[in-house]
Design an enzyme around this catalytic site. Structure first.
Site, short mmCIF file in Angstrom:
data_model
loop_
_atom_site.label_atom_id
_atom_site.label_comp_id
_atom_site.label_asym_id
_atom_site.label_seq_id
_atom_site.Cartn_x
_atom_site.Cartn_y
_atom_site.Cartn_z
N THR A 216 6.88 -4.43 -16.63
CA THR A 216 5.58 -4.29 -17.92
C THR A 216 6.21 -3.87 -19.07
O THR A 216 7.34 -3.05 -18.90
CB THR A 216 4.52 -3.39 -17.11
OG1 THR A 216 4.95 -2.06 -17.02
CG2 THR A 216 3.90 -4.09 -16.04
N ALA A 245 -2.34 5.13 -17.94
CA ALA A 245 -2.76 4.48 -17.23
C ALA A 245 -2.70 2.96 -17.14
O ALA A 245 -3.20 2.06 -16.53
CB ALA A 245 -4.16 4.98 -16.59
N ALA A 246 -2.19 2.73 -18.29
CA ALA A 246 -1.90 1.10 -18.77
C ALA A 246 -1.29 0.50 -17.48
O ALA A 246 -2.02 -0.77 -17.08
CB ALA A 246 -1.47 0.99 -19.98
N GLY A 247 -0.24 1.12 -17.08
CA GLY A 247 0.55 0.36 -16.27
C GLY A 247 -0.09 0.50 -14.88
O GLY A 247 -0.04 -0.45 -14.06
N ASP A 248 -1.19 1.39 -14.50
CA ASP A 248 -1.86 1.63 -13.14
C ASP A 248 -2.82 0.31 -13.20
O ASP A 248 -3.17 -0.07 -12.39
CB ASP A 248 -2.44 2.98 -13.27
CG ASP A 248 -1.39 4.02 -13.16
OD1 ASP A 248 -0.39 3.89 -12.59
OD2 ASP A 248 -1.65 5.09 -13.54
O1 RIB Z 1 0.04 6.91 -14.85
C1 RIB Z 1 -0.80 7.73 -15.56
C2 RIB Z 1 -0.69 8.71 -14.52
O2 RIB Z 1 0.51 9.53 -14.19
C3 RIB Z 1 -1.70 9.78 -14.87
O3 RIB Z 1 -3.26 9.88 -14.70
C4 RIB Z 1 -1.24 11.18 -14.22
O4 RIB Z 1 -2.01 11.79 -13.61
C5 RIB Z 1 0.31 10.95 -13.75
O5 RIB Z 1 -0.11 10.46 -12.23
#
Ligand code: RIB
Length: 309
Positions: A216, A245-248
């Site tokens: 990414t 959290a874009a990667g998530d």
């Molecule tokens: O990827 C973002 C996350 O990384 C955040 O929500 C934080 O809790 C860490 O785990």
């Protein structure tokens, strides 16, 4: 779409302060708004997949405190099966200290708390979740022996493994050869390989047995490396306000697509769209888009990954 996604990973409460710029070493700055926002890479990815319509279950640990209760409640509200999230009394719920600057960039420090108590025994107690799942999604905010045990259980049950190596550390061929799709960002790819260029990182990861790699690349989109081919998937143009959290968002939507029967490229385009929408909003879990929003966004972009409903 009914292929199940199992997430093994962290749940954190994010303690977020908005600042004009990110603090330098030794610098004290005055921030602006403060907020507590549900986060944790594992929980974020579980929520991202659930909002795409995938049936999701999660294995993890929270502490016996208010943050833990709030995280559990939020996950359940998103339709996630939380029965294998254990409330542990030996440590507080994990937290992340996050600063977000005016450009939407961030720094994140995690105090793992109960996430470090997630053990292989928790996985064995929830073994049925592995046989039920199409795709296992896992990150590195939990102990290494638990990651190893999860990969072994996935292999035993023929579950495909998506590993997001965050926070990054070298993993070695034994772990990497059990992963079907590795999804690092650029910094993680360099850190886990100890290389200085993206090209060297890609070559090292392939030499270590990585079968499918998705890098990414933030506003550059994503690079899919699979079967000797490379494909660049450009990012959708948006105005970023917060990249937490874009990667998530990418990983969770990708996993939902994969579990729903999409090929790697189409699932990665879905991940790209979810990530693009997430950066237009503040916070971790509040920023993760729902399926209906992603569908509408993709239609605007003239793109249809064809995720079955
Ligand atoms: O990827 C973002 C996350 O990384 C955040 O929500 C934080 O809790 C860490 O785990």
């Amino acid at each position: 779409m009914n292929g199940k996604v199992l997430v093994v990973g962290s749940l954190n409460m994010d303690l977020v302060v908005n600042t004009a710029h990110l603090p330098q070493t030794g610098e004290t700055i005055l921030g602006g708004r403060f907020a507590t926002i549900p986060g944790g890479k594992g929980a974020n990815q579980a929520v991202a997949a659930a909002r795409m319509g995938a049936p999701v279950s999660m294995i993890g640990c929270v502490g016996a405190d208010g943050f833990g209760a709030e995280l559990l409640r939020g996950a359940a509200q998103d339709g996630i099966d939380t029965r294998a999230i254990t409330v542990e009394t030996g440590a507080p719920t994990g937290i992340a200290l996050i600063t977000v600057d005016a450009e939407g960039r961030n720094t994140i420090v995690v105090a793992s708390g109960a996430n470090q108590l997630l053990s292989p025994l928790h996985l064995l107690a929830a073994k049925a979740a592995f046989s039920a799942a199409e795709v296992l999604v896992i990150q590195l905010e939990i102990p290494p022996e638990t990651v190893g045990a999860a990969l072994a259980l996935a292999a035993e049950h023929g579950t495909r493994v998506v590993l997001n190596p965050a926070p990054a550390r070298p993993l070695g061929a034994e772990i990497l050869s059990q992963v079907d799709i590795l999804i690092p960002n650029e910094v993680e790819a360099l850190q886990m390989t100890g290389t200085a260029t993206l090209e060297a990182a890609i070559e090292t990861l392939l030499a270590q047995g990585v079968r499918n790699l998705i890098l990414t690349l933030g506003e550059q989109g994503a690079l899919l490396v699979s079967g000797g081919q490379r494909m660049h998937l450009p990012a959708y143009p948006v105005r970023a306000v917060d990249t937490v959290a874009a990667g998530d968002a990418f990983v969770g939507a990708f996993a939902a697509g994969l579990a729903g029967g999409l090929e790697l490229e189409a699932a990665a385009r879905l991940g790209n769209a979810a990530a693009a929408l997430s950066v237009t909003r503040a916070g971790a879990q509040p920023s993760l888009p729902r399926r209906i929003e992603v569908d509408a966004f993709l239609q605007e972009q003239g793109d249809t990954p064809g995720l079955p409903r």
